[in-house]
Design a protein around this motif. Structure first.
Motif, PDB file in Angstrom:
ATOM      1  N   TYR A 130       0.820  -1.212   0.000  1.00 60.67           N
ATOM      2  CA  TYR A 130       0.000   0.000   0.000  1.00 60.67           C
ATOM      3  C   TYR A 130       0.857   1.266   0.000  1.00 60.67           C
ATOM      4  O   TYR A 130       0.509   2.264  -0.654  1.00 60.67           O
ATOM      5  CB  TYR A 130      -0.895  -0.034   1.230  1.00 60.67           C
ATOM      6  CG  TYR A 130      -2.031   0.955   1.256  1.00 60.67           C
ATOM      7  CD1 TYR A 130      -3.089   0.859   0.355  1.00 60.67           C
ATOM      8  CD2 TYR A 130      -2.088   1.961   2.213  1.00 60.67           C
ATOM      9  CE1 TYR A 130      -4.149   1.753   0.392  1.00 60.67           C
ATOM     10  CE2 TYR A 130      -3.146   2.843   2.263  1.00 60.67           C
ATOM     11  CZ  TYR A 130      -4.184   2.732   1.349  1.00 60.67           C
ATOM     12  OH  TYR A 130      -5.237   3.616   1.400  1.00 60.67           O
ATOM     13  N   THR A 131       1.968   1.233   0.735  1.00 61.63           N
ATOM     14  CA  THR A 131       2.753   2.453   0.938  1.00 61.63           C
ATOM     15  C   THR A 131       3.927   2.620  -0.024  1.00 61.63           C
ATOM     16  O   THR A 131       4.275   3.743  -0.394  1.00 61.63           O
ATOM     17  CB  THR A 131       3.279   2.513   2.378  1.00 61.63           C
ATOM     18  OG1 THR A 131       4.067   1.340   2.643  1.00 61.63           O
ATOM     19  CG2 THR A 131       2.129   2.571   3.371  1.00 61.63           C
TER      20      THR A 131
ATOM     21  N   MET B 136      -9.756  -3.526  -3.763  1.00 60.70           N
ATOM     22  CA  MET B 136      -9.627  -4.073  -2.409  1.00 60.70           C
ATOM     23  C   MET B 136     -10.950  -4.653  -1.917  1.00 60.70           C
ATOM     24  O   MET B 136     -10.981  -5.695  -1.269  1.00 60.70           O
ATOM     25  CB  MET B 136      -9.132  -2.986  -1.445  1.00 60.70           C
ATOM     26  CG  MET B 136      -7.641  -2.712  -1.517  1.00 60.70           C
ATOM     27  SD  MET B 136      -7.073  -1.654  -0.165  1.00 60.70           S
ATOM     28  CE  MET B 136      -7.546  -0.037  -0.764  1.00 60.70           C
ATOM     29  N   ARG B 137     -12.043  -3.982  -2.235  1.00 61.19           N
ATOM     30  CA  ARG B 137     -13.355  -4.497  -1.827  1.00 61.19           C
ATOM     31  C   ARG B 137     -13.624  -5.850  -2.493  1.00 61.19           C
ATOM     32  O   ARG B 137     -14.073  -6.797  -1.839  1.00 61.19           O
ATOM     33  CB  ARG B 137     -14.444  -3.494  -2.198  1.00 61.19           C
ATOM     34  CG  ARG B 137     -15.848  -3.985  -1.891  1.00 61.19           C
ATOM     35  CD  ARG B 137     -16.887  -2.911  -2.216  1.00 61.19           C
ATOM     36  NE  ARG B 137     -18.248  -3.435  -2.118  1.00 61.19           N
ATOM     37  CZ  ARG B 137     -18.934  -3.577  -0.999  1.00 61.19           C
ATOM     38  NH1 ARG B 137     -18.376  -3.222   0.147  1.00 61.19           N
ATOM     39  NH2 ARG B 137     -20.160  -4.056  -1.007  1.00 61.19           N
TER      40      ARG B 137
ATOM     41  N   VAL C  71      -6.476  -8.557  -1.324  1.00 60.77           N
ATOM     42  CA  VAL C  71      -6.555  -7.098  -1.412  1.00 60.77           C
ATOM     43  C   VAL C  71      -5.258  -6.479  -1.926  1.00 60.77           C
ATOM     44  O   VAL C  71      -5.218  -5.264  -2.179  1.00 60.77           O
ATOM     45  CB  VAL C  71      -6.903  -6.487  -0.040  1.00 60.77           C
ATOM     46  CG1 VAL C  71      -8.226  -7.019   0.469  1.00 60.77           C
ATOM     47  CG2 VAL C  71      -5.803  -6.736   0.977  1.00 60.77           C
ATOM     48  N   LEU C  72      -4.197  -7.259  -2.067  1.00 56.73           N
ATOM     49  CA  LEU C  72      -2.894  -6.669  -2.396  1.00 56.73           C
ATOM     50  C   LEU C  72      -2.867  -5.974  -3.751  1.00 56.73           C
ATOM     51  O   LEU C  72      -2.259  -4.898  -3.876  1.00 56.73           O
ATOM     52  CB  LEU C  72      -1.806  -7.741  -2.309  1.00 56.73           C
ATOM     53  CG  LEU C  72      -1.565  -8.310  -0.900  1.00 56.73           C
ATOM     54  CD1 LEU C  72      -0.396  -9.296  -0.915  1.00 56.73           C
ATOM     55  CD2 LEU C  72      -1.300  -7.197   0.104  1.00 56.73           C
ATOM     56  N   PRO C  73      -3.477  -6.519  -4.833  1.00 56.10           N
ATOM     57  CA  PRO C  73      -3.496  -5.745  -6.086  1.00 56.10           C
ATOM     58  C   PRO C  73      -4.174  -4.390  -5.920  1.00 56.10           C
ATOM     59  O   PRO C  73      -3.704  -3.384  -6.469  1.00 56.10           O
ATOM     60  CB  PRO C  73      -4.269  -6.665  -7.049  1.00 56.10           C
ATOM     61  CG  PRO C  73      -4.054  -8.030  -6.523  1.00 56.10           C
ATOM     62  CD  PRO C  73      -4.032  -7.875  -5.027  1.00 56.10           C
TER      63      PRO C  73
ATOM     64  N   ALA D 176      -4.001   1.586  -5.443  1.00 52.49           N
ATOM     65  CA  ALA D 176      -4.289   2.778  -4.630  1.00 52.49           C
ATOM     66  C   ALA D 176      -3.007   3.540  -4.309  1.00 52.49           C
ATOM     67  O   ALA D 176      -2.980   4.779  -4.367  1.00 52.49           O
ATOM     68  CB  ALA D 176      -5.007   2.376  -3.345  1.00 52.49           C
ATOM     69  N   GLY D 177      -1.938   2.819  -3.961  1.00 49.71           N
ATOM     70  CA  GLY D 177      -0.665   3.477  -3.685  1.00 49.71           C
ATOM     71  C   GLY D 177      -0.116   4.191  -4.903  1.00 49.71           C
ATOM     72  O   GLY D 177       0.441   5.290  -4.798  1.00 49.71           O
TER      73      GLY D 177
END
Length: 525
Positions: free
Chosen positions: A330-331, A368-369, A379-381, A386-387
């Motif tokens: 995510y980051t 993620m949803r 949810v990782l993709p 999002a990142g």
């Protein structure tokens, strides 16, 4: 925020010693000053992103509530918002180096207090002090860099280094926090800053040049107090209203106080001779569109940094170290994509890139949803997408918000941008927490219809949302522990779906608003 709060006026520094000429390389003193600034930025970035990973551990260790965990984060952000508007004026008047050094000392002392806390209220109080000093450091280090490196080339390199280190702190904070907990105690997530603060203070004391503005304006006390109370009241209404009821006397009183404070803030700023917020800049369409971009990132991406570890640990059963490693998906893209975002903004203009970046964040939330209920996807993709969207958006937003107004108002514009980020972050930490608990409660009522209604389900939902499902076994006799554990995991997944949907819709709406605001706007319009 007045322009001189960040922009450094062309006044002679109080340090009478001559500076070396710029030859493309920094002097030793400048290198040490840059190191001090980078260490301060590293502390700020780590403190923002490392604490969310340990929130479930704090809830269990300190016997706190889910709302208490939200205030551990919101106490920091609201305090940071408060000082952002005041620190620049104080630094101009009393010396930027002096205020910077005081902020470092306070940050180190408050970090020590955070690690010593034995209850949630004490930790929240210490986090308020930490947020105030952290916000002061961020404002001061910008002014310090601007004064220390007065040549354009050297200044660009210095700000580039600062931005990279701050990004590293944000990007790797979850992993570092998880590893610290794995090998030691949650207290060291805070105590590590004490040693860094001592080193930072020593470097800054010996290398940073003092400067001040002899024409510094007066501190806008009325604006600072009223806006802070407005944000605090709204955050309290959302956070506590979920338990006491949004129609309860405390919740309605908080909402009324927030509304009155907001009206008082608007009145104070329109009448002040030197307001922190000059509302006429909203006529600049690029500035207004960029400010919507700032809000969009903090309506979605940054509040989710708190709730993703809850999902990783509560729904997937990961420990703190593994959750921190998972959060890197995510980051870390936020460190990789900013150069691309800057190049795209130069080629296609910010009015296209900022809304596109916000749309990408929303797409990541939608993925993620879907991934949370699709085992083969995970949810990782969505985290990666999002990142990437945040990385594409952040730099164009910052450059546009300050570059679309005159240089005399760039400092004020930067302060408004930072305040918009912190205010939207504070409110949406509370909003996402409310939605998570509401989603968990809805699933519990469906999966366990025999549960007592009302406050019992709400209390259970709060405990489960914070990673503690033990009370579910107490009120749900007759079901095996494995079944109850599965229900708790599914409930967190259900609540996680609610906040990802909210994040996607909110950021998409703000992307549309940003696009419409900046559509057809030329440079500086």
């Amino acid at each position: 925020m007045q322009a001189r709060e960040i922009d450094v006026p062309a006044t002679a520094p109080t340090d009478p010693r001559p500076r070396p000429a710029s030859r493309g390389a920094f002097s030793l003193r400048d290198r040490l000053a840059l190191l001090a600034v980078c260490l301060a930025a590293l502390m700020s970035g780590l403190e923002i992103s490392s604490v969310p990973v340990v929130l479930p551990i704090l809830e269990h260790t300190l016997q706190g509530s889910f709302q208490g965990m939200q205030w551990i984060m919101n106490g920091y952000t609201i305090a940071c918002t408060t000082v952002l508007m005041a620190t620049g004026t104080l630094a101009d008047r009393y010396g930027r180096k002096r205020v910077f050094l005081c902020a470092i000392v306070l940050f180190g002392a408050s970090s020590l207090l955070c690690g010593l806390a034995w209850s949630t209220p004490l930790l929240i109080a210490a986090r308020v002090l930490q947020g105030a000093s952290g916000g002061a450091m961020l404002i001061c280090l910008v002014a310090v860099l601007s004064h220390q490196f007065d040549q354009p080339g050297a200044r660009a390199r210095a700000f580039g280094a600062w931005g990279i280190i701050f990004g590293i702190g944000l990007g790797f904070g979850p992993l570092i926090g998880g590893l610290i907990v794995a090998v030691s105690s949650w207290r060291w997530v805070f105590w590590v800053h004490v040693f860094v603060a001592v080193l930072t203070w020593a470097l800054a004391m010996s290398s940073v040049r003092e400067s001040r503005d002899p024409h510094a304006g007066r501190l806008d006390v009325a604006g600072t107090v009223t806006l802070s109370l407005a944000v605090l009241g709204l955050a309290y209404f959302v956070t506590q209203g979920a338990d006491a009821g949004f129609d309860s006397v405390p919740a309605l009183a908080a909402l009324a106080a927030s509304a009155i404070s907001l009206v008082a803030f608007l009145a104070a700023e329109t009448r002040a001779a030197h307001p922190m917020f000059d509302f006429t800049v909203f006529r600049v369409r690029n500035f207004s569109g960029a400010l919507l971009g700032s809000a969009g990132m903090n309506f979605s991406f940054w509040p989710m940094v708190i709730y993703l570890p809850i999902y990783f640990q509560g729904a997937l059963g990961q420990d703190a170290a593994t959750a921190g490693a998972s959060l890197l998906a995510y980051t870390l893209p936020t460190l990789v994509f900013p150069p691309l975002g800057e190049r795209l903004a130069l080629r296609y203009r910010p009015g296209i890139v900022i809304p596109a970046g916000l749309f990408t964040i929303g797409l990541g939330f939608a993925l993620m949803r879907i991934g949370s209920v699709t085992p083969w996807l995970t949810v990782l993709p969505g985290c990666l997408v999002a990142g990437a969207g945040l990385g594409l958006t952040n730099t164009p937003v910052t450059n546009t918000s300050t570059g679309s107004v005159s240089s005399a108002r760039a400092g004020m514009a930067s302060g408004m941008d930072m305040s918009a980020r912190m205010i939207s972050l504070s409110v949406n930490i509370a909003m996402m927490g409310f939605l998570l608990v509401a989603g968990v409660a809805t699933h519990l009522r469906t999966a366990l219809p025999a549960l007592p209604g009302g406050e019992v389900v709400q209390a259970l939902a709060s405990r489960i949302a914070s990673g503690d499902a033990r009370e579910l076994a107490v009120v749900s006799t007759g079901l095996p522990p494995a079944t109850l554990a599965a229900i708790a995991r599914d409930a967190i997944t259900h609540g996680f779906g609610w906040i990802t949907l909210y994040g996607a819709l909110a950021v998409w709406l703000l992307a549309l608003a940003s696009y419409l605001t900046m559509r057809g706007a030329g440079a500086g319009k």
